[in-house]
Design a protein around this motif. Sequence first.
Motif, PDB file in Angstrom:
ATOM      1  N   MET A 205       0.829  -1.180   0.000  1.00 41.93           N
ATOM      2  CA  MET A 205       0.000   0.000   0.000  1.00 41.93           C
ATOM      3  C   MET A 205       0.871   1.240   0.000  1.00 41.93           C
ATOM      4  SD  MET A 205      -3.087  -1.043   2.560  1.00 41.93           S
ATOM      5  CE  MET A 205      -4.366  -2.142   1.918  1.00 41.93           C
TER       6      MET A 205
ATOM      7  N   PHE B 189      -0.987   5.846   3.184  1.00 45.94           N
ATOM      8  CA  PHE B 189      -1.739   5.145   4.230  1.00 45.94           C
ATOM      9  C   PHE B 189      -2.619   6.152   4.964  1.00 45.94           C
ATOM     10  CE2 PHE B 189      -2.101   2.122   7.915  1.00 45.94           C
ATOM     11  CZ  PHE B 189      -2.629   1.086   7.172  1.00 45.94           C
TER      12      PHE B 189
ATOM     13  N   ASN C  10      -6.659   4.002   2.046  1.00 46.58           N
ATOM     14  CA  ASN C  10      -6.042   2.695   2.267  1.00 46.58           C
ATOM     15  C   ASN C  10      -6.352   2.137   3.657  1.00 46.58           C
ATOM     16  OD1 ASN C  10      -5.006   1.716  -0.115  1.00 46.58           O
ATOM     17  ND2 ASN C  10      -3.001   2.715   0.093  1.00 46.58           N
ATOM     18  N   ARG C  11      -6.536   3.025   4.658  1.00 46.00           N
ATOM     19  CA  ARG C  11      -6.948   2.527   5.975  1.00 46.00           C
ATOM     20  C   ARG C  11      -8.351   1.930   5.906  1.00 46.00           C
ATOM     21  NH1 ARG C  11      -3.689   5.270  10.414  1.00 46.00           N
ATOM     22  NH2 ARG C  11      -2.138   6.336   9.167  1.00 46.00           N
TER      23      ARG C  11
ATOM     24  N   LEU D  33      -9.609   0.657   3.274  1.00 46.25           N
ATOM     25  CA  LEU D  33      -9.453  -0.580   2.502  1.00 46.25           C
ATOM     26  C   LEU D  33      -9.012  -1.734   3.402  1.00 46.25           C
ATOM     27  CD1 LEU D  33      -9.382  -2.117  -0.190  1.00 46.25           C
ATOM     28  CD2 LEU D  33      -7.060  -1.240  -0.543  1.00 46.25           C
TER      29      LEU D  33
ATOM     30  N   VAL E  51       3.591  -1.233   3.647  1.00 43.63           N
ATOM     31  CA  VAL E  51       2.919   0.069   3.601  1.00 43.63           C
ATOM     32  C   VAL E  51       3.994   1.137   3.508  1.00 43.63           C
ATOM     33  CG1 VAL E  51       0.834  -0.593   4.886  1.00 43.63           C
ATOM     34  CG2 VAL E  51       2.807   0.326   6.116  1.00 43.63           C
TER      35      VAL E  51
ATOM     36  N   PHE F  83      -1.603  -1.202  -3.954  1.00 36.39           N
ATOM     37  CA  PHE F  83      -2.744  -0.294  -3.809  1.00 36.39           C
ATOM     38  C   PHE F  83      -2.189   1.111  -3.622  1.00 36.39           C
ATOM     39  CE2 PHE F  83      -4.475  -4.375  -2.337  1.00 36.39           C
ATOM     40  CZ  PHE F  83      -5.632  -4.451  -3.083  1.00 36.39           C
ATOM     41  N   GLU F  84      -2.395   1.949  -4.626  1.00 36.54           N
ATOM     42  CA  GLU F  84      -1.800   3.279  -4.617  1.00 36.54           C
ATOM     43  C   GLU F  84      -2.879   4.289  -4.255  1.00 36.54           C
ATOM     44  OE1 GLU F  84      -0.484   6.961  -5.281  1.00 36.54           O
ATOM     45  OE2 GLU F  84      -2.003   6.200  -6.664  1.00 36.54           O
ATOM     46  N   ALA F  85      -2.694   4.999  -3.156  1.00 38.84           N
ATOM     47  CA  ALA F  85      -3.685   5.998  -2.724  1.00 38.84           C
ATOM     48  C   ALA F  85      -2.968   7.181  -2.097  1.00 38.84           C
ATOM     49  CB  ALA F  85      -4.694   5.376  -1.752  1.00 38.84           C
TER      50      ALA F  85
ATOM     51  N   THR G 210      -5.194   1.948  -8.295  1.00 38.99           N
ATOM     52  CA  THR G 210      -5.076   3.285  -7.727  1.00 38.99           C
ATOM     53  C   THR G 210      -6.440   3.937  -7.541  1.00 38.99           C
ATOM     54  OG1 THR G 210      -4.031   5.456  -7.980  1.00 38.99           O
ATOM     55  CG2 THR G 210      -4.779   4.396  -9.999  1.00 38.99           C
TER      56      THR G 210
ATOM     57  N   ALA H 217     -12.875   2.889  -0.942  1.00 38.51           N
ATOM     58  CA  ALA H 217     -12.090   1.684  -0.661  1.00 38.51           C
ATOM     59  C   ALA H 217     -12.679   0.493  -1.417  1.00 38.51           C
ATOM     60  CB  ALA H 217     -12.072   1.410   0.838  1.00 38.51           C
TER      61      ALA H 217
END
Lengths: 329, 329
Positions: free
Chosen positions: B1, B4, B8-9, B11, B34, B83-85, B112, B316
């Motif tokens: 990830m 964060f 992503n949290r 997710l 992460v 997972f890109e956020a 993403t 998410a």
Amino acid sequence: MAGFGNVNRALVRLLARKQQELRALGIDYRVTGVGSRRLGWIADPEGLDLAAIEAGSSQRSRLAPHASELCKWLGTAKADVLFEATSLSVKDGQPAIAYIRAALESGAHAITANKGPVIHAYRELTELAAAKRRRFLFESAVMDGVPIFSLFRENLPAVQLRGFHGILNSTTNLILTGMEQGLTFEQSLSRAQQLGIAETDASHDIDGWDAAVKVAALVTVLMGIQMRPEAVKRQGIATLAAAAVRQARAEGKPFKLVCRAHRAGTDVEASVGPEQVPLTDPLALVNGTSSMICFETDIFPALTITENDPGVETTAYGMLADFVRAVGD
Amino acid sequence: MAGFGNVNRALVRLLARKQQELRALGIDYRVTGVGSRRLGWIADPEGLDLAAIEAGSSQRSRLAPHASELCKWLGTAKADVLFEATSLSVKDGQPAIAYIRAALESGAHAITANKGPVIHAYRELTELAAAKRRRFLFESAVMDGVPIFSLFRENLPAVQLRGFHGILNSTTNLILTGMEQGLTFEQSLSRAQQLGIAETDASHDIDGWDAAVKVAALVTVLMGIQMRPEAVKRQGIATLAAAAVRQARAEGKPFKLVCRAHRAGTDVEASVGPEQVPLTDPLALVNGTSSMICFETDIFPALTITENDPGVETTAYGMLADFVRAVGD
């Protein structure tokens, strides 16, 4: 093609118009069999001359559609896919179910625009298709060709559907719209019939049966609970007076024939009936032949899909999209 | 990830909640890396203790995210999926593009929630993903996790998109709703910030940039015409006086920040700007953080998708759904 009425004829035109896009998806096709009460059951693995068939000048391999003959027809046609678009039988889903079963047994994919097989044989046909490594698809059965079933099957993984509501019968919606515009019930029905939306015997729509069948199909497939249309609490629009319909609209609370389904414990409660909806509810803006469904899920509190002014091509499109799902790369 | 923050949290929580549904789809997972400005870049192929990381008690394999270190981080994490956020950079889409490129190069799928990589590198990243037989997916970039990109990619084969219009920025829509309710612009903005919808510097939303970026992403991906956000004719809502907004609503023609795109010859013309819409237009019913998009296609004259009251979980969810698309059976 089983049945050669408006839907499959529109599909033939649409397949031709989208030939290039289909080729880009690795798909080529020819129509090798058509069957209908009027035409008989005609097959030619080299491809049929559909214009000649419509003009009545071609009559090869005419067969009656009894079980063994049906298999012979599918075999002669060397069908990879059956497009089933015969008339709906609410009672038992026949003969559509027999056609679809025969197609799957013969190793062809089965694609239908018919709600009967979904409400009467969804599980059986889905299992048969899986056993034969073929697809049983029916996107056009509800909301024309709008991707509803495929949305949940392919695009909303791990989402739990808690319930839905919407307007799913265009005939009654068009009749109500006409009554709001000043027509009597009979005039509005007659106009809907002239537009080719309502059938000569429109009682199936007016009594709420068509909507109830759609609700049962959606509950069965999307909520995983086998539901018969008889289990949908049902009221039609025949008892609504034109004056009351007009007054309700004038007061900003128009009547709509609203479909509803919600989980109740391990079961689902469903209904179809006229409701007065406020103008702040998107349901109130669904006029004429448009339709709408609002899904209530654990992830999306309300995810709504609205289709405006569909034509027969949109129903045919649902079958074309199923065709791509079944045989595309 | 990578990143964060909220998305992503959320997710991580959603993946845990949907673990059973994911297993039914043949998917198991552990979070093995992460990276964020605050936490540094942490990796453990056996799986990270995210609670300990959030509490600040875990600090293994901390790395700075420069090109070679990024590859080392992905390698240490043995990542199958990134997972890109991270935060959006409208200017150049960095560092998100670098993270996604590194992930694909290392053989991981890249998912993403970020619009930057879509408007700046859609073609490059899609081609790189194809070459690596991996997926570059970005369902959460527009309308939270509502399946928009996947709808066209998977469920509307052979459909030509002629144009679209809608309401795609929730901050400005919420501010306008507040102004209609009697707040000044500043009060309404401040409320949106307190609700966590608007950022501290909300100019990106208020000036129409966020909406323009979304329009550019939709045009680029769904209409096949590379469009930069600067090419979207753009007007924000800062010039609208609260009194005018209230009066417009009172007169039944409320202001909405409307996005539009339509084909014009071989090109696409697109705009974002305040418009007064009649109450008979579904746009007028989109209030608060809800959003709507109406697609005009050759098959469906108007196919509309509306999302009401989304939360951070819906964004998410878009990433979770992309995860299933990338690695599911």
